[in-house]
Each structure stands twice: as C-alpha cells, then as structure tokens.
Design a protein around this motif. Structure first.
Motif, PDB file in Angstrom:
ATOM      1  N   GLY A  71       0.824  -1.199   0.000  1.00  0.00           N
ATOM      2  CA  GLY A  71       0.000   0.000   0.000  1.00  0.00           C
ATOM      3  C   GLY A  71       0.859   1.250   0.000  1.00  0.00           C
ATOM      4  N   THR A  72       0.610   2.148  -0.939  1.00  0.00           N
ATOM      5  CA  THR A  72       1.245   3.466  -0.891  1.00  0.00           C
ATOM      6  C   THR A  72       0.546   4.251   0.215  1.00  0.00           C
ATOM      7  OG1 THR A  72       1.801   3.415  -3.238  1.00  0.00           O
ATOM      8  CG2 THR A  72       1.732   5.574  -2.174  1.00  0.00           C
ATOM      9  N   SER A  73       1.309   4.622   1.217  1.00  0.00           N
ATOM     10  CA  SER A  73       0.724   5.211   2.421  1.00  0.00           C
ATOM     11  C   SER A  73       1.139   6.667   2.570  1.00  0.00           C
ATOM     12  CB  SER A  73       1.172   4.421   3.660  1.00  0.00           C
ATOM     13  OG  SER A  73       2.566   4.598   3.884  1.00  0.00           O
TER      14      SER A  73
ATOM     15  N   ARG B 244       8.582  13.218  -4.227  1.00  0.00           N
ATOM     16  CA  ARG B 244       9.814  12.652  -4.776  1.00  0.00           C
ATOM     17  C   ARG B 244      10.445  13.605  -5.789  1.00  0.00           C
ATOM     18  NH1 ARG B 244      10.118   6.970  -4.244  1.00  0.00           N
ATOM     19  NH2 ARG B 244      11.904   7.015  -5.655  1.00  0.00           N
ATOM     20  N   SER B 245      11.778  13.690  -5.748  1.00  0.00           N
ATOM     21  CA  SER B 245      12.501  14.507  -6.719  1.00  0.00           C
ATOM     22  C   SER B 245      12.980  13.692  -7.907  1.00  0.00           C
ATOM     23  CB  SER B 245      13.713  15.170  -6.050  1.00  0.00           C
ATOM     24  OG  SER B 245      14.632  14.184  -5.573  1.00  0.00           O
ATOM     25  N   ASP B 246      13.013  12.360  -7.750  1.00  0.00           N
ATOM     26  CA  ASP B 246      13.520  11.483  -8.805  1.00  0.00           C
ATOM     27  C   ASP B 246      12.370  10.810  -9.532  1.00  0.00           C
ATOM     28  OD1 ASP B 246      12.927  10.196  -6.378  1.00  0.00           O
ATOM     29  OD2 ASP B 246      14.145   8.450  -6.904  1.00  0.00           O
ATOM     30  N   GLY B 247      12.680  10.128 -10.626  1.00  0.00           N
ATOM     31  CA  GLY B 247      11.667   9.364 -11.336  1.00  0.00           C
ATOM     32  C   GLY B 247      11.257   8.164 -10.510  1.00  0.00           C
ATOM     33  N   SER B 248       9.998   8.113 -10.133  1.00  0.00           N
ATOM     34  CA  SER B 248       9.566   7.197  -9.083  1.00  0.00           C
ATOM     35  C   SER B 248       8.312   6.429  -9.466  1.00  0.00           C
ATOM     36  CB  SER B 248       9.307   8.019  -7.809  1.00  0.00           C
ATOM     37  OG  SER B 248       8.447   7.366  -6.919  1.00  0.00           O
TER      38      SER B 248
ATOM     39  N   GLN C 207       2.323   5.671  -9.382  1.00  0.00           N
ATOM     40  CA  GLN C 207       1.105   5.055  -8.860  1.00  0.00           C
ATOM     41  C   GLN C 207       0.204   6.091  -8.190  1.00  0.00           C
ATOM     42  OE1 GLN C 207       0.142   2.346  -9.772  1.00  0.00           O
ATOM     43  NE2 GLN C 207       1.458   0.597  -9.372  1.00  0.00           N
ATOM     44  N   PHE C 208       0.805   7.007  -7.436  1.00  0.00           N
ATOM     45  CA  PHE C 208       0.027   8.039  -6.749  1.00  0.00           C
ATOM     46  C   PHE C 208      -0.629   8.986  -7.753  1.00  0.00           C
ATOM     47  CE2 PHE C 208       0.376  12.072  -3.967  1.00  0.00           C
ATOM     48  CZ  PHE C 208      -0.938  11.950  -3.549  1.00  0.00           C
ATOM     49  N   SER C 209       0.125   9.408  -8.760  1.00  0.00           N
ATOM     50  CA  SER C 209      -0.439  10.338  -9.750  1.00  0.00           C
ATOM     51  C   SER C 209      -1.480   9.647 -10.631  1.00  0.00           C
ATOM     52  CB  SER C 209       0.678  10.942 -10.610  1.00  0.00           C
ATOM     53  OG  SER C 209       1.384   9.951 -11.326  1.00  0.00           O
ATOM     54  N   LEU C 210      -1.295   8.349 -10.904  1.00  0.00           N
ATOM     55  CA  LEU C 210      -2.314   7.611 -11.653  1.00  0.00           C
ATOM     56  C   LEU C 210      -3.618   7.562 -10.872  1.00  0.00           C
ATOM     57  CD1 LEU C 210      -3.148   5.775 -14.040  1.00  0.00           C
ATOM     58  CD2 LEU C 210      -2.271   3.840 -12.704  1.00  0.00           C
ATOM     59  N   TRP C 211      -3.517   7.297  -9.569  1.00  0.00           N
ATOM     60  CA  TRP C 211      -4.717   7.267  -8.727  1.00  0.00           C
ATOM     61  C   TRP C 211      -5.409   8.625  -8.734  1.00  0.00           C
ATOM     62  CZ3 TRP C 211      -5.288  10.167  -4.159  1.00  0.00           C
ATOM     63  CH2 TRP C 211      -6.457   9.908  -3.440  1.00  0.00           C
ATOM     64  N   MET C 212      -4.645   9.724  -8.598  1.00  0.00           N
ATOM     65  CA  MET C 212      -5.265  11.054  -8.618  1.00  0.00           C
ATOM     66  C   MET C 212      -5.918  11.335  -9.968  1.00  0.00           C
ATOM     67  SD  MET C 212      -3.053  13.740  -6.320  1.00  0.00           S
ATOM     68  CE  MET C 212      -1.422  13.428  -6.961  1.00  0.00           C
ATOM     69  N   ASP C 213      -5.259  10.921 -11.065  1.00  0.00           N
ATOM     70  CA  ASP C 213      -5.827  11.171 -12.388  1.00  0.00           C
ATOM     71  C   ASP C 213      -7.114  10.379 -12.603  1.00  0.00           C
ATOM     72  OD1 ASP C 213      -5.243  12.521 -15.057  1.00  0.00           O
ATOM     73  OD2 ASP C 213      -5.596  10.449 -15.688  1.00  0.00           O
ATOM     74  N   LYS C 214      -7.187   9.181 -12.014  1.00  0.00           N
ATOM     75  CA  LYS C 214      -8.375   8.340 -12.163  1.00  0.00           C
ATOM     76  C   LYS C 214      -9.509   8.757 -11.228  1.00  0.00           C
ATOM     77  CE  LYS C 214      -6.904   4.929 -15.004  1.00  0.00           C
ATOM     78  NZ  LYS C 214      -7.637   4.384 -16.170  1.00  0.00           N
ATOM     79  N   GLN C 215      -9.158   9.165 -10.010  1.00  0.00           N
ATOM     80  CA  GLN C 215     -10.163   9.381  -8.984  1.00  0.00           C
ATOM     81  C   GLN C 215     -10.465  10.856  -8.708  1.00  0.00           C
ATOM     82  OE1 GLN C 215     -11.856   6.648  -7.255  1.00  0.00           O
ATOM     83  NE2 GLN C 215     -11.071   5.863  -9.186  1.00  0.00           N
TER      84      GLN C 215
ATOM     85  N   LEU D   9      -5.259   2.507  -2.161  1.00  0.00           N
ATOM     86  CA  LEU D   9      -4.019   2.708  -2.919  1.00  0.00           C
ATOM     87  C   LEU D   9      -3.119   1.486  -2.800  1.00  0.00           C
ATOM     88  CD1 LEU D   9      -2.739   6.398  -2.836  1.00  0.00           C
ATOM     89  CD2 LEU D   9      -2.626   4.797  -4.720  1.00  0.00           C
ATOM     90  N   SER D  10      -3.652   0.340  -3.179  1.00  0.00           N
ATOM     91  CA  SER D  10      -2.922  -0.924  -3.165  1.00  0.00           C
ATOM     92  C   SER D  10      -2.464  -1.264  -4.575  1.00  0.00           C
ATOM     93  CB  SER D  10      -3.806  -2.059  -2.629  1.00  0.00           C
ATOM     94  OG  SER D  10      -4.247  -1.788  -1.308  1.00  0.00           O
ATOM     95  N   SER D  11      -1.292  -1.880  -4.692  1.00  0.00           N
ATOM     96  CA  SER D  11      -0.763  -2.196  -6.030  1.00  0.00           C
ATOM     97  C   SER D  11       0.347  -3.235  -5.919  1.00  0.00           C
ATOM     98  CB  SER D  11      -0.229  -0.931  -6.707  1.00  0.00           C
ATOM     99  OG  SER D  11       0.790  -0.333  -5.923  1.00  0.00           O
ATOM    100  N   TYR D  12       0.901  -3.604  -7.068  1.00  0.00           N
ATOM    101  CA  TYR D  12       1.992  -4.565  -7.157  1.00  0.00           C
ATOM    102  C   TYR D  12       3.267  -3.882  -7.634  1.00  0.00           C
ATOM    103  CZ  TYR D  12      -1.686  -8.131  -7.059  1.00  0.00           C
ATOM    104  OH  TYR D  12      -2.752  -8.915  -6.709  1.00  0.00           O
TER     105      TYR D  12
END
Length: 534
Positions: free
Chosen positions: A114-116, A173-177, A182-190, A307-310
């Motif tokens: 989980g991204t927490s 995050r300052s680097d490619g992460s 995953q966090f930005s995908l969730w925001m874009d979807k939800q 926010l669960s993922s693999y």
C-alpha cells in the motif's frame, strides 16, 4: 588389510556415501547478479538478498528509483530491474520521454503493498497517531488546495476534531519514481479535475511537479527520513507502508468506497487487490501480467485499502542476452524463486502484502524462462515447495489472507470516531497486524491479540512521557517483548533449495548405523591385532 579393518573401512565408505549430498542437476556456479530500480519495494528486495546469501547466491540491489531501474535494464547496465509501472510507450507529461526496452524481457510481479501517507503532527507536544483522510482531501493536500492542518476538510474527515493551525508541508519525490507514478495515476483516475488543473497533464507521471511549500526528496527512504526528523512537524509524504512501519511512524487511514477509514495492512491490501485486473495476453510481453487498478480504487469492501498495487521485476529472457551467462541466469532464477515463495512469508512483517496464487503461478513460468539460460530443470519449483501465506491447500482458488482479513472497527466508519481521538497514542482495535520486522522493532511490538510478556516496560523513544505505540495495531511498544520469525536460519534456507534437504534423513540413518556398529568394529579390530590377548 585385516578382516576387521576391511569391515570398518566398508562401513566408513557407506557413511560417506549416505551423508554426502547428491550432486546437483547443474554444475554451473553462481555468479553475482545486479539489479536496480524501485525504492517502493526495496525493503523487501534487500531482505530477500539477505535470505539467499546462506545458499552462496550473491545479489546486489541498488534502489535508485523505478525510472532509473527501467533505464538501466534497457541499457544492459543491470541484470534485472524493478518497477511499479511498465515501460511507458507514451510521452511522460512532465519530461516528454518515451521509453523503449532494448532487451527482450518479461515482467514478474514480486510483492504487493500500500502506498501510504506518513505524517508528522504534534498535538500537545505528542505525536498524533489518529489521522484520517479522504481521497479528495489527500488530492487537495498534494495539489496545494489544502495548506493548513486545521482546514475544514481535514476536520470533517476526523469527525470534528480540529488539528493545529500549522502549515502542511507535502514531501514529494525529486527522482523518477514508481511511487509517484502510482500516486499520480490514482489522482488522475479518482480526482481528475484537481490533478489535471494542478499538473497541466493527463495520466500518470513518474516526476512529481513540485510547487509551493512542497519539499522534494530522492528515494522513499529520504522522504521517510524527512518526515520523521525532529524538524518534520507538519509534514506528510507518500511512501510504501514499510518505511513508516520501520520508523514506528503513523500513516493516515484512508477513506474507502464503503465509508470506512482503513490502513495499508497486509490484510487490507490483499482484500483490495482481489479487484485488480491482470493482463493475461501472453502474446504481448510488454503488457503480460501488468495491472489495471480501477477496480481496486472503487472496491466496496469495507476492508479494502484504495491505494494498493503490485511491484514488478523486469527479467531478461533472450537466449542471446549478452549479460546472461549461465551462472548469472542460475543466480537470478533462484533469487526470483526465493522472492515469490519463501520471501512472501515475511511480506506482512515488512509492511507489504504477499502475492496471491495466480501471480505466483505466473511467476513460476517467467522464472522457468530464465532457468533455461542456465540449462536448469525447474520442475521441482511448485506450490508444494512454496510457503506463501495466501495459499490455502484445501481451497486453492481462495486468497487465505484476504478471506481472514478482519473488518474495521465501527469507530473508523465515516461519521464515527476517530478510534483514538485523544491523540498521542491511546488504545486501538487489534486484530489486523503482522509482527514487524524481526518481530520486535524499537524494543518489541506484541502481535495483535497477545499480552505483554512479564517484565516488559513501555518504550518512550521521543521522550514525551507517553508510551510509543505500533502505527498499525495501536498497541504499546514494550522493551524486551517477544519476537516473531523473520527469515529462516541458514539451515532452513539451504534445505529449501532443490540441491539440499533430501540428504538429511540419510545423514540421520548413517549416524545411527555408526553408533550401533562402531563399538563392535573397534573391539573386533583390537582383538585381532598382533599380540592381542585372546
């Protein structure tokens, strides 16, 4: 040679034969393998590196971010990569980069989690541990719409409890992460309007667009360190739950579609990922086994963490891959196998969630492709030898961990609670936790449903006069508490390998034979020596 000596020699030869392991089916020695990539899954990967050392397998993993991991693999600078997202065939909205994998590869899911949202808020001089946030509020915080901890939206999430009127400092995050992706995908979807107005982009990005009071840090560990620092009051960052758990720092409970605020426990992640769609088109290796998480975000199960993922290992599979010598292929195959089997036993203790059966089966198939490069037979690598806690031998189609996941307490239902509204760490409901790494970080955390051992005392690491509590269970941390099993001993790990374990019964039989026959043989030999008394 006298008769007694010949007999003793024969017995000794038998003992040597029965106690010597059979020669393995392969003769290729291990060569060191190197991987780079995800910091999200790095705590699990490094634990597995330690786990395989007992067998002589040498793996080096550098957590430099998912984007770097994909790039290093593509450029043949590593033997494997690790990433939360696949290669991106569309331009990144922040960098315009289109990724291309210049090696034949396969994706293999390695761990769930989980991204927490790890945070640092002091209330009355004490670390507050009961924060609850809806998805809309989280998106507002990380797009600079919500900038104070006493904002009405946060107060509403916490059922009227107002937090201090201090600035919110988002740590990104300052680097490619992959975590950012995953966090930005969730925001874009939800929460698309908030995200796209802020980012001026569509879809996910691996590079967070930092503005305002936001602070950028490279890698999950540095994000967690910044939040946990003594100067971190008011901060909140996004990391895989393992990082907060390791530091005994709280994470926000997140509102799900069923109206409950839940944490990223191994159980709740397992429940959520039952709604994940996995691409099963084998004809398209660039998509095979990749995840689609829309169903996870929208799960109506009240135990589900949204926010669960693999995370994925990127494996080389080409017969002519210039880095894959037979020795490296053997080492990588064994490390990958350990990761999705033995390593999954401890996923919950590390702050992750173990893979379900269908993804482990798919992993076996991907590993077999690497093993061929080392001319190895992997027919012994199957479910019977895979101690994964999601497996139920009596019902193989059910995820045991998800089935046994407890319901959240009613005090975590929207409009109720919060469960520990006094702040600073009061009693919390138990029943969802796995023991933390080593069983007892920072003096020991009793497992859910257990009582403190006699003679233990609470830990107060920050000196605030209040006993520290486990961020997941809410139970006091006790000095000298009991511990759980984290990794198998060297003997257990060696026995798990295909070229070990089978000779143990033979060794026992040989020792018994030695004990029974040796005294008689020695006596007989002595009585036949020249000059011996008859």
């Amino acid at each position: 040679m006298k008769r007694g000596g010949r007999l003793a020699g024969a017995v000794l030869a038998i003992l040597v034969a029965v106690t010597t392991p059979a020669a393995p089916a392969f003769a290729v020695p291990y060569e060191q393998v190197e991987g780079t990539g995800s910091t999200w899954s790095a705590n699990a990967l490094q634990q597995w590196v330690t786990g395989v050392q007992a067998t002589g397998n040498r793996v080096v993993y550098t957590a430099n971010g998912s984007s770097a991991g994909r790039r290093d693999f593509s450029n043949s600078q590593s033997d494997f990569g690790v990433s939360e997202i696949p290669y991106q065939t569309r331009p990144d909205p922040r960098t315009g980069v289109v990724e291309e994998a210049r090696r034949e590869f396969a994706y293999m899911p390695i761990v769930a989690g989980g991204t927490s949202f790890m945070y640092h808020i002091k209330v009355g001089g004490k670390l507050y541990r009961d924060l609850r946030l809806s998805g809309e509020t989280i998106a507002g915080i990380f797009t600079n719409r919500i900038t104070k901890w006493n904002d009405p939206a946060i107060t509403r999430d916490n059922n009227g409890k107002a937090l201090p009127a201090i600035d919110i400092v988002p740590v990104v995050r300052s680097d490619g992460s992959g975590t950012t992706a995953q966090f930005s995908l969730w925001m874009d979807k939800q929460h698309q309007r908030q995200w796209r107005d802020y980012c001026d982009c569509q879809g996910l990005t691996s590079y967070y667009p930092r503005t305002g009071l936001q602070v950028a840090q490279s890698g999950s560990d540095n994000v967690a360190n910044y939040v946990a620092a003594g100067s971190g009051n008011g901060t909140i960052g996004y990391v895989e739950y393992s990082y907060a758990r390791n530091k005994n720092f709280p994470v926000a409970k997140m509102l799900n579609r069923a109206g409950y605020y839940v944490g990223p426990t191994d159980h709740n992640v397992a429940v959520a990922l039952q709604e994940a769609r996995i691409n099963t088109d084998r004809s398209n290796p660039r998509e095979y086994l990749t995840q689609i998480l829309d169903g996870v975000y929208a799960s109506n199960d009240k135990r589900s963490y949204p926010l669960s993922s693999y995370s994925y290992m990127i494996l080389p599979v080409a017969a002519d891959d210039r880095r894959m010598t037979p020795g490296r292929a053997r080492a990588l195959a064994d490390y990958a196998y350990y990761s999705i089997c033995e390593g999954q036993r401890n996923a919950g203790q590390l702050g992750y969630s173990p893979l379900p059966r269908n993804l482990v089966q798919a992993g076996f198939e991907q590993i077999a492709r690497i093993a061929k490069l080392a001319a190895e037979d992997r027919t012994d690598k199957d479910f019977a030898n895979c101690p994964n806690p999601t497996f139920d031998p009596r019902n193989p189609n059910v995820n045991k961990l998800a089935r046994e996941a407890p319901n959240p307490p009613e005090c975590d239902r929207q409009g109720q609670g919060p469960c520990g509204a006094a702040g600073g760490g009061g009693p919390r409901p138990t029943g969802t936790a796995s023991p933390p790494p080593g069983g007892t970080p920072q003096g020991g955390v009793p497992s859910a449903g257990t009582s403190p051992s006699a003679g233990t005392s609470p830990v107060d690491a920050d000196g605030d006069g209040v006993a520290d509590v486990d961020p997941e269970t809410g139970q006091p941390i006790l000095a000298g508490g009991g511990g759980g099993d984290l990794v198998g001993s060297a003997t257990e790990v060696a026995a798990f390998r295909q070229d070990g374990g089978q000779w143990v019964p033979l060794l026992a039989a040989g020792l018994v034979l030695l004990v029974v026959l040796l005294p008689a043989l020695v006596t007989r030999s002595l009585t036949r020596r020249p000059g011996a008394r008859r």
